[in-house]
Design an enzyme around this catalytic site. Structure first.
Site, PDB file in Angstrom:
ATOM      1  N   GLU A  87       1.894  -7.664  -6.737  1.00  0.00           N
ATOM      2  CA  GLU A  87       2.180  -6.236  -6.676  1.00  0.00           C
ATOM      3  C   GLU A  87       2.842  -5.955  -5.335  1.00  0.00           C
ATOM      4  O   GLU A  87       2.244  -6.188  -4.284  1.00  0.00           O
ATOM      5  CB  GLU A  87       0.902  -5.401  -6.806  1.00  0.00           C
ATOM      6  CG  GLU A  87       0.450  -5.197  -8.229  1.00  0.00           C
ATOM      7  CD  GLU A  87      -0.696  -4.198  -8.332  1.00  0.00           C
ATOM      8  OE1 GLU A  87      -0.978  -3.486  -7.347  1.00  0.00           O
ATOM      9  OE2 GLU A  87      -1.321  -4.140  -9.394  1.00  0.00           O
ATOM     10  N   ASP A 109      -4.114   5.810  -1.685  1.00  0.00           N
ATOM     11  CA  ASP A 109      -4.370   4.736  -0.728  1.00  0.00           C
ATOM     12  C   ASP A 109      -5.245   5.176   0.435  1.00  0.00           C
ATOM     13  O   ASP A 109      -5.113   6.277   0.966  1.00  0.00           O
ATOM     14  CB  ASP A 109      -3.046   4.183  -0.192  1.00  0.00           C
ATOM     15  CG  ASP A 109      -2.270   3.444  -1.259  1.00  0.00           C
ATOM     16  OD1 ASP A 109      -2.905   2.660  -1.982  1.00  0.00           O
ATOM     17  OD2 ASP A 109      -1.057   3.664  -1.387  1.00  0.00           O
TER      18      ASP A 109
END
Length: 268
Positions: free
Chosen positions: A40, A51
Site C-alpha cells: 500500500e 491517520d
C-alpha cells in the site's frame, strides 16, 4: 490483481516521499524482499482524517519534499523499473483525486503500473462513478468495512474488488497495544459474506498481534509500525554511509512482522 493463494497476505503501508522519492523505492524493494505480498503506497495529504500522528508526521515530511499525487503514482513506475513485482495499491484521500480528475487519476495509475486504489474517505454509497472507472481501467477499488457497518457488510462485500479491508477498530490509524475483543466476531461476519480475501488493518503493530489474527482473516495490513520504524531510521537512511544498513534493519523489522503469517495455520 493477482494475489498469492493458500497463504496469508502481508500488506505493508508506507508513505510516498517519506523520507524521499528515491528512498521510497528502496524501502518498497526491501519490503518485497521481506515477504510483502501487496504494497500500500500512501499519498501524503494535508488533512488525513483516518491517520494518527505517526502517519501525519510522515505525510508532512513528504509534502515538505514536494510529493504530490501524480508524483506518487509515477513512483510506481520507478518501483517497477527497479524490480518491485508485487501488486501496488495507491492509498489516497479523495480530494487529491478530485483535483487531478477522477478519470485522469485512474488513467495515470494504470499507465504507471499500479494494481488498485483505496480511498479511505470515500463513502461506499458514493463510490458508484469510481467503481465504473475502476472496471474500465482494470484497477480494483478496494473497499473498507468498519465495525459500525454490520448492516452494510453484505452490501459492501458483494461489491468488493481485489480484497476487502476491515478496519480493526474505530478511530485513526496508529500503533495499539491491544486489539478489540470483538474483532474476531467481526472478521467472521465479514468473511461469511465476502467473495474476495478479507484483510484487517488499523492498529496492528506487533508479531504477536499478527499471530493472533492470522487464522481469523486472509491477511494483515501494517502501516503505522513500519512508518514509525522509518521515522526512527530517518537520519541513517539519509546518510550515505549508513543508508544500506538502515534499509537492512527496516527489512528485518518488516520480516519479523510477516513471520507469523508464514507459520502453518491451525484452521483455514
Amino acid at each position: 490483481m493477482r494475489l498469492p493463494v493458500n497463504r496469508s497476505l502481508f500488506i505493508p503501508f508506507i508513505v510516498a516521499g517519506d523520507p524521499s522519492a528515491d528512498l521510497t523505492v528502496d524501502l518498497a524493494l526491501a519490503l518485497q524482499d521481506a515477504g510483502a505480498d501487496v504494497l500500500e503506497l500512501g499519498v501524503p495529504y494535508s488533512d488525513p482524517l483516518a491517520d494518527g500522528p505517526t502517519i501525519q508526521r510522515a505525510a508532512a515530511r513528504a509534502l515538505a519534499g514536494q510529493m504530490t499525487l501524480p508524483k506518487a503514482i509515477q513512483l510506481v513506475a520507478d518501483m517497477r523499473k527497479k524490480g518491485v513485482k508485487i501488486p501496488i495499491i495507491i492509498f489516497t484521500y479523495y480530494n487529491p483525486v478530485l483535483q487531478l480528475g477522477e478519470e485522469s487519476f485512474f488513467a495515470l495509475a494504470q499507465e504507471n503500473g499500479a494494481d488498485g486504489v483505496l480511498i479511505p474517505d470515500l463513502p461506499f454509497e458514493e463510490s458508484g462513478p469510481l467503481l465504473e472507472l475502476s472496471e474500465r481501467f482494470g484497477l480494483p477499488l478496494i473497499s473498507l468495512v468498519a465495525p459500525t457497518s454490520k448492516q452494510r457488510i453484505e452490501q459492501i462485500a458483494s461489491a468488493a474488488q481485489g480484497f476487502l479491508y476491515c478496519v480493526s477498530s474505530l478511530g485513526v490509524t496508529g500503533v495499539r497495544e491491544t486489539l478489540p475483543e470483538s474483532l474476531g466476531h467481526f472478521l467472521g461476519e465479514v468473511k461469511r459474506h465476502s467473495r474476495v480475501p478479507v484483510v484487517v488493518g488499523f492498529g496492528i503493530s506487533t508479531p504477536e498481534q499478527v499471530a493472533m489474527l492470522k487464522d481469523a482473516c486472509d491477511g494483515v495490513v501494517v502501516g503505522s509500525a513500519l512508518v514509525q520504524k522509518i521515522e526512527q531510521l530517518l537520519e541513517r537512511l539519509q546518510t550515505l554511509e549508513e543508508k544500506n544498513a538502515a534499509i537492512a534493519e527496516f527489512a528485518s523489522y518488516a520480516r519479523s512482522l510477516a513471520a507469523p503469517l508464514r507459520e502453518p495455520c491451525s484452521s483455514r
